[in-house]
Design a protein around this motif. Structure first.
Motif, PDB file in Angstrom:
ATOM      1  N   PHE A 127       0.835  -1.205   0.000  1.00  0.00           N
ATOM      2  CA  PHE A 127       0.000   0.000   0.000  1.00  0.00           C
ATOM      3  C   PHE A 127       0.870   1.255   0.000  1.00  0.00           C
ATOM      4  N   MET A 128       1.900   1.266   0.872  1.00  0.00           N
ATOM      5  CA  MET A 128       2.779   2.423   0.950  1.00  0.00           C
ATOM      6  C   MET A 128       3.568   2.607  -0.351  1.00  0.00           C
ATOM      7  N   ALA A 129       3.933   1.496  -0.987  1.00  0.00           N
ATOM      8  CA  ALA A 129       4.653   1.592  -2.259  1.00  0.00           C
ATOM      9  C   ALA A 129       3.770   2.247  -3.318  1.00  0.00           C
ATOM     10  N   GLY A 130       2.488   1.865  -3.341  1.00  0.00           N
ATOM     11  CA  GLY A 130       1.570   2.468  -4.298  1.00  0.00           C
ATOM     12  C   GLY A 130       1.405   3.959  -4.071  1.00  0.00           C
ATOM     13  N   VAL A 131       1.230   4.352  -2.803  1.00  0.00           N
ATOM     14  CA  VAL A 131       1.098   5.775  -2.489  1.00  0.00           C
ATOM     15  C   VAL A 131       2.412   6.497  -2.780  1.00  0.00           C
ATOM     16  N   GLY A 132       3.548   5.820  -2.497  1.00  0.00           N
ATOM     17  CA  GLY A 132       4.850   6.429  -2.752  1.00  0.00           C
ATOM     18  C   GLY A 132       5.085   6.696  -4.228  1.00  0.00           C
ATOM     19  N   ILE A 133       4.678   5.760  -5.089  1.00  0.00           N
ATOM     20  CA  ILE A 133       4.825   5.956  -6.533  1.00  0.00           C
ATOM     21  C   ILE A 133       3.961   7.133  -6.991  1.00  0.00           C
TER      22      ILE A 133
END
Length: 344
Positions: A127-133
């Motif tokens: 989830f954090m990777a998606g928001v980070g991208i």
């Protein structure tokens, strides 16, 4: 060797923090801290407790697929303990203590307990990777315009983060090469990881959507908390810019180059606030980071410490369980070899 490298790499973040502290204007920093609206801070313990409760519910739901669960209060306590242990371990590995409690208190199979804890953690990371991208695209960092971020203050921090990332990759690669041929350790653990991966895939098929909904809810609470901290400091940032900044520095904290994100968080926030045109970006980043550290690390860590102190985890269980798994693997390999010889 790997332990020495790990210790040295974790000092990188502290070095970045020290450099930033020497460059900061302490008068400006004091002004930022002096204008904090404490009204927003009263809700911080409620935010923290609610976020842990939602994540504990997600982990408990994953465990229930294997017919095991904890009372909600005990699940909250165990999850808080994992948060406490994760604050000072590289890559927050201490969070996996949940697996130890599942085995210690419910007699859960070690492999299933680890798979459940890792899957719980993966929902956060994905989830954090998606928001980070999305955050990186929003700030325009993949483009060449990212070089506009460089300045007298930010260039050394950016260079230090890049160096630390490369050093981590080099150290891991060197360790894998040296241990694969000599001990076969990587091969044995690779088998365990593959089996754990299959189990996580099975668990995801059953509770994937439920876990995803709970993950979104947990991060909604978390981001609301971080937005309130920005409002308390009257930072000229939109809610999305705060969320994007926290997502990016959160991803950086997974790298084992700091202790509790110290240095990487302040450096990342300074880069982002400078990019967003926040006045006195370094001092504003330090002020925000002080609130973040107090309410997103010390507060939940303190709660977890009390839970851990009242009901500690028997670390011997980790050693015994791991030893049993490796012995079982060796025994199966010997039986397979004997069977092959008999057929010949």
């Amino acid at each position: 060797m790997i332990a020495r490298w790990g210790t040295a790499l974790r000092l990188t973040g502290l070095a970045l923090l020290l450099w930033l502290l020497t460059r900061a204007d302490w008068g400006v920093f004091a002004r930022h801290m002096g204008q904090v609206d404490t009204t927003y801070l009263y809700a911080m313990p409620l935010f923290t407790s609610a976020m842990i409760a939602v994540r504990a519910l997600r982990w408990n739901r994953i465990l229930s697929v294997r017919g095991i669960s904890f009372p909600h209060g005990r699940a909250w306590s165990i999850y808080a303990t994992g948060v406490f242990l994760g604050t000072f371990t590289p890559g927050r590995l201490g969070d996996l203590a949940k697996a130890g409690y599942a085995r210690q208190e419910r007699g859960m199979d070690w492999r299933s307990a680890v798979a459940s804890a890792v899957l719980d953690r993966l929902f956060d990371m994905v989830f954090m990777a998606g928001v980070g991208i999305a955050a990186a695209v929003h700030f325009g960092w993949p483009a060449l315009g990212a070089w506009d971020l460089l300045s007298e203050r930010t260039a050394p921090m950016l260079a230090g983060l890049v160096f630390a990332f490369c050093a981590v990759g080099w150290a891991v690669r060197r360790w894998l090469i040296r241990h694969t041929d000599k001990t076969g350790m990587v091969g044995r653990w690779g088998d365990l990881l593959r089996e754990g991966g299959r189990e996580m895939a099975e668990l995801t098929q059953v509770v994937g959507w439920q876990a995803l909904v709970l993950t979104v809810l947990a991060y909604a609470i978390y981001f609301a908390q971080t937005i309130c901290m920005a409002k308390a400091l009257e930072l000229p940032l939109t809610a999305w810019e705060v969320v994007a900044a926290i997502a990016l520095v959160g991803l950086a904290s997974f790298l084992p180059i700091s202790i509790a994100g110290l240095g990487t968080r302040e450096g990342g926030l300074t880069l982002i606030m400078a990019h967003c045109g926040v006045p006195d970006s370094a001092e504003a980043a330090l002020a925000y980071s002080a609130l973040f550290f107090a309410f997103c690390f010390l507060l939940p860590g303190g709660m977890g410490f009390v839970c851990f102190w009242s009901r500690p985890l028997a670390l011997q269980g980790f050693r015994t369980s791991t030893s049993e798994i490796l012995k079982k693997e060796k025994k199966e390999q010997r039986l397979s070899l004997c069977s092959t010889i008999d057929r010949r």
